[in-house]
Design a protein around this motif. Structure first.
Motif, short mmCIF file in Angstrom:
data_model
loop_
_atom_site.label_atom_id
_atom_site.label_comp_id
_atom_site.label_asym_id
_atom_site.label_seq_id
_atom_site.Cartn_x
_atom_site.Cartn_y
_atom_site.Cartn_z
N LYS A 57 -11.54 56.02 73.40
CA LYS A 57 -10.10 55.76 73.37
C LYS A 57 -9.57 55.70 71.94
N ALA B 30 -9.57 59.17 70.54
CA ALA B 30 -8.51 59.98 71.16
C ALA B 30 -7.18 59.65 70.50
N ARG B 31 -6.90 58.36 70.37
CA ARG B 31 -5.64 57.92 69.74
C ARG B 31 -5.55 58.49 68.32
N ASN C 118 -4.81 62.20 68.15
CA ASN C 118 -3.64 62.65 68.89
C ASN C 118 -3.95 63.43 70.14
N ARG C 119 -4.94 62.96 70.85
CA ARG C 119 -5.28 63.67 72.08
C ARG C 119 -5.14 62.73 73.26
N GLU C 120 -4.87 63.33 74.37
CA GLU C 120 -4.79 62.62 75.64
C GLU C 120 -6.14 61.96 75.93
N ARG C 121 -7.19 62.76 75.79
CA ARG C 121 -8.52 62.21 76.01
C ARG C 121 -9.56 62.97 75.19
N THR D 110 -14.02 63.39 74.98
CA THR D 110 -15.26 63.12 75.70
C THR D 110 -16.40 63.22 74.70
N ASP E 267 -12.00 52.04 79.83
CA ASP E 267 -11.62 52.04 81.24
C ASP E 267 -12.76 51.50 82.09
#
Ligand code: SF4
Lengths: 428, 162
Positions: free
Chosen positions: A9, A12-13, A16-19, A21, A260
């Protein structure tokens, strides 16, 4: 699609990405960057090299996000070290870096202690430091990792750097921590069981009831030694204790993140801490573990309480509890990790306990932890130490021997002159 | 294509403290650092190493500290690539981003088959390690795409992210 871990997370933040992996390669923005008296001059060398090629660096991307510690060779051990300190002075002046902790000028200390004590880094941030134990700060719930000076120089200029998003190994520490056990025993056990490269390129995350009940100082010991397991970062999701710890130290806003519920972990390891016994890592690897009691015949020459791993306030307090009213049988050295810890230990009477036990008290510095100065070991000398590495030559001569242990074990061993389980001295 | 002789250290976890011991960290002069390369494991190393040579080792090469002094000392001592079963992460990225030397991941076959003093040729386009002394060819693990681009650019500062 499953959820993200806290490490994913944050990355990702920052990219600048949604998600993201595990396995993705991202260029992420960096929130904070640190250099010290070894990596800072190294960075300046890289900048000079760029200049020689005609690319003069006039400014860093954001001087308010850069901070400087003086810890490895301070107070300046020789002329070269003194010059390196001057290089740091010039560096902060040239780039307008205000957060520079100078020795002999109030608060200063080991970088990985200042990072949390002074809230240099906040939960949810991406933090890179020119030192391998930068992982320590991940106990605040940030992504914290160490790099060399070329990478740090790149970050100073661009404010970004590449990361391969790490897989996460989750360590669940369950049960209650017995009074003779410290975080040091737990992390040595984990490294001993799983090896010094179990987490290579990966994140090591700690969770569970035993982590929840640990004071922050103890949590920093866990994340500190993830470096000894090869981890890219160590991390603990922030809880109320984390938030309170940070808020006591700064008014700056931050956004704490958590993973999550359906985040994917590469592997989950569970440890019942109630069953643990005090553990020591024998020379020459942090993974070479044995129970303290098994090593009771090992005679020691030195007991060393210092470093970013083992000289936080809680470490000094636990050692003092055992040393109170007792005399050390072997040389005992105590180097608080920062000036403010030093002062608190003074006010709370811990320093008199150490002095009455016969100890020498040194200034906050990395000192002998990296074999630099202040109590380095001679050939064949045996030391039991609260530090984090015991490679050949780490604390001095290549044929000296360092046993890594908790502050309680080190204090108990100082009293008996042999490696000693704290339960085997009264009040341990 | 790189060509040179190999110095084999058949062990795992060769750490940064043996590659360049702590007290030398304050030294910023690369050639001076090179004089102490591998001092913690082999005091003869700097005498026998020649420009372009390789090191061969086991797992987790370069574990320990983030000191860039480690790849710098090896590189300025003459080493152009380290072949190992695996690398510690910071050593790996320092070697690549600073363009000091190539960290080449090899398999057990190469690790066991190559002996100290063998002459090797490394081809990172075909991902091959050729043992000229023994007439054998081994596969190396290809660099991940980003790493290959940084290697080809000659280090992180010469690389432009797309
Ligand atoms: S105290 Fe030791 S481990 Fe911590 S930063 Fe200093 S040298 Fe590194």
């Amino acid at each position: 699609m499953c959820g993200m871990t806290i490490t994913e997370k944050i990355l990702a933040r920052a990219s600048n990405r949604e998600r993201v992996t595990a396995g993705d390669v991202v260029f992420a923005s960096v929130d904070k960057v640190m250099v010290h008296d070894v990596s800072g001059p190294g960075v300046m060398m890289v900048l000079r090299e760029l200049e020689r090629k005609g690319k003069r660096v006039e400014r860093v991307w954001d001087p308010d996000r850069v901070w400087i510690a003086e810890d490895h060779f301070v107070p300046a051990v020789d002329k070269i070290a003194a010059e390196n300190i001057i290089t740091l002075e010039r560096m902060s002046e040239r780039f307008g870096i205000k957060k520079h902790f100078r020795y002999g000028l109030g608060q200063y200390g080991i970088c990985h202690t200042l990072s949390h004590e002074e809230a240099m880094v906040l939960p949810g941030e991406v933090y890179v430091g020119g030192d391998s134990h930068t992982n320590t700060t991940g106990a605040l719930g940030c992504f914290a990792t160490g790099m060399g000076h070329t990478d740090i120089a790149y970050v100073l200029i661009h404010g970004k750097i590449w990361f391969r998003v790490p897989e996460t190994l989750l360590f669940r520490l369950e049960g209650h921590i017995p009074p003779y056990i410290m975080a040091k025993d737990i992390i040595l056990k984990i490294i001993g069981d799983n090896g010094t490269d179990v987490a290579n390129y990966k994140a090591m995350q700690f969770a569970g009831s035993a982590v929840a009940e640990m004071p922050m100082d103890e949590r920093f010991t866990l994340t500190n030694m993830t470096t000894e397991a090869g981890a890219k970062n160590g991390i603990i999701e922030p809880d109320e204790r984390t938030i309170a710890y940070v808020k006591e130290r700064t008014d700056r806003p931050f956004k704490a993140l958590k993973g999550d519920d359906d985040a994917e972990y590469e592997e989950v390891f569970t440890y019942e801490v109630d069953e643990l016994e005090p553990i020591v890592a024998k020379p020459y690897s942090p993974a070479n573990i044995a129970y303290a009691r098994e090593l009771n015949s090992v005679e020691i020459d030195r007991a060393y309480i210092g470093s970013c791993t083992g000289a936080k306030y809680t470490d000094l307090l636990e050692a003092a509890r055992i040393l109170k009213g007792r005399k050390a049988k072997v040389r005992l050295e105590v180097l608080p990790a920062s000036q403010s810890i030093y002062m608190k230990a003074l006010k709370d009477g811990l320093l008199s306990i150490f002095l009455e036990a016969g100890a020498v008290i040194g200034p906050p510095t990395c000192g002998a932890c990296c074999g630099a100065h202040m109590g380095v070991l001679a050939k064949d000398e045996v030391c039991v130490s609260t530090t984090n590495r015991n490679f050949p030559g780490r604390m001095g001569h290549v044929e000296s021997k360092t046993y890594l242990a908790s502050p309680k074990v080190v204090a108990a061993s100082a009293v008996t002159g042999r490696i000693t389980d704290p339960r085997d001295v009264a009040d341990g | 294509m790189m060509k040179g002789r190999v110095h084999k250290y058949a062990r795992d976890n060769i750490d940064t403290d043996v590659i360049i011991p702590g007290p030398y960290l304050k030294i910023m002069d690369h050639n001076e650092l090179a004089k102490h390369a591998m001092e913690g494991i082999d005091r003869e190393f700097v005498k026998k190493v020649k420009k372009g040579d390789f090191i061969l080792a086991g797992r987790n090469f370069g574990c320990g500290s983030s000191r860039e002094h480690a790849p710098i000392a090896l590189s300025y001592a003459g080493i152009s690539a380290v072949l190992a079963l695996s690398f510690a992460r910071i050593f790996y990225r320092n070697a690549v981003d600073g363009a000091y030397l190539l960290p080449i991941e090899i398999g057990e076959d190469a690790y066991n088959g190559i002996e100290d003093g063998d002459e090797l040729e490394i081809d990172i386009e075909r991902n091959e390690v050729r043992n000229i002394s023994k007439g054998k060819v081994y596969a190396m693990r290809p660099f991940p795409p980003l790493i290959k681009r940084i290697v080809d650019a000659g280090g992180l500062f010469n690389y432009t992210p797309e």
